[in-house]
Design an enzyme around this catalytic site. Structure first.
Site, mmCIF file in Angstrom:
data_model
loop_
_atom_site.group_PDB
_atom_site.id
_atom_site.type_symbol
_atom_site.label_atom_id
_atom_site.label_comp_id
_atom_site.label_asym_id
_atom_site.label_seq_id
_atom_site.Cartn_x
_atom_site.Cartn_y
_atom_site.Cartn_z
ATOM 1 N N ARG A 13 1.919 9.308 -8.814
ATOM 2 C CA ARG A 13 2.078 7.868 -8.605
ATOM 3 C C ARG A 13 1.573 7.054 -9.809
ATOM 4 N NH1 ARG A 13 3.406 5.499 -3.910
ATOM 5 N NH2 ARG A 13 2.448 3.572 -4.664
ATOM 6 N N THR A 165 -6.642 -5.649 10.766
ATOM 7 C CA THR A 165 -6.996 -6.799 11.597
ATOM 8 C C THR A 165 -6.265 -6.679 12.928
ATOM 9 O OG1 THR A 165 -7.167 -8.160 9.598
ATOM 10 C CG2 THR A 165 -7.130 -9.310 11.710
ATOM 11 N N HIS A 186 -0.174 -2.042 -2.916
ATOM 12 C CA HIS A 186 1.072 -1.315 -3.162
ATOM 13 C C HIS A 186 0.920 -0.256 -4.255
ATOM 14 C CE1 HIS A 186 5.153 -0.470 -2.608
ATOM 15 N NE2 HIS A 186 5.703 -1.654 -2.792
ATOM 16 N N ASP A 190 2.763 2.935 -0.022
ATOM 17 C CA ASP A 190 4.097 2.370 0.190
ATOM 18 C C ASP A 190 4.372 2.159 1.673
ATOM 19 O OD1 ASP A 190 4.524 2.592 -2.578
ATOM 20 O OD2 ASP A 190 5.332 4.627 -2.357
#
Length: 216
Positions: A13, A165, A186, A190
């Site tokens: 990544r 939350t 991000h 993903d």
């Protein structure tokens, strides 16, 4: 608290991370309804049960444990624990507590109850002092349901851990649903990862035996 440093040269990544941290710094949130009917039927206390469930699933997947450590190194924690809020109705403020995670649900609940007893009435931002680095922020807004929730983090490029939350539990066609907002960076997470997280959380909450993760 064990921290593993990331090898950027071998990380698949690394380009995604560079794009979403340097070129287009990006957070996003997804709001879903979590079915807590089985938890209510079993008489579980929702707040500790959900604190456990969120961390149990996060601890399965590295992308929900990514962080920069105190020395600025990128990596991931071997395990994260919940940092959660308690409300003080007299002053209309809240304090943050944290409880060391245990994969054994009953053991975690016992630790939670003890932290609540010792620190729950303390006011100030940190009700329980000396928070470690490997904490995941979790809060609940039990007065209202919602279909969207987003935190603005203008200087949060280096905050990689997720933020959860929760809202008010409400009944819909015989099911008890709880809104859950999952906010992630991000660069490390993903949409696929969030969807898998939500699916595994629901599977965990639906199980009849909500005990040690290894036994479920």
């Amino acid at each position: 608290m064990i921290f593993h440093e990331m090898d950027l040269q071998t990380w698949n990544r690394r380009e995604h991370f560079a794009h979403y941290t340097s070129q287009v710094p990006c957070f996003y949130s997804m709001c879903v309804d979590v079915d807590v009917t089985q938890l209510k039927k079993r008489g579980e206390r929702l707040y500790p049960a959900l604190l456990y469930g969120l961390c149990a699933v996060a601890n399965r997947h590295r992308e929900f444990r990514m962080a920069f450590d105190g020395e600025g190194r990128l990596g991931w924690f071997e395990e994260i624990s919940p940092c959660y809020t308690v409300f003080h109705p007299e002053t209309e403020t809240f304090s943050c507590l944290w409880t060391q995670f245990s994969p054994d649900y009953r053991e975690f609940c016992a630790r939670y109850q003890e932290d609540l007893r010792l620190y729950g009435a303390r006011e100030g931002f940190w009700g329980k002092p000396h928070p470690p680095e490997n904490l995941c922020d979790i809060s609940m807004i039990p007065w209202q349901t919602f279909t969207g929730f987003h935190l603005d983090l203008p200087r949060g490029e280096r905050h990689l851990l997720p933020i959860f939350t929760m809202g008010k539990v409400h009944e819909v066609q015989g099911k008890w649903l709880l809104p859950l907002a999952v906010q992630v960076h991000h660069g490390v997470c993903d949409g696929f990862h969030v969807c898998r997280f939500v699916e595994e959380l629901q599977q965990l909450l639906d199980r009849e035996l909500y005990g040690a993760e290894g036994n479920m």
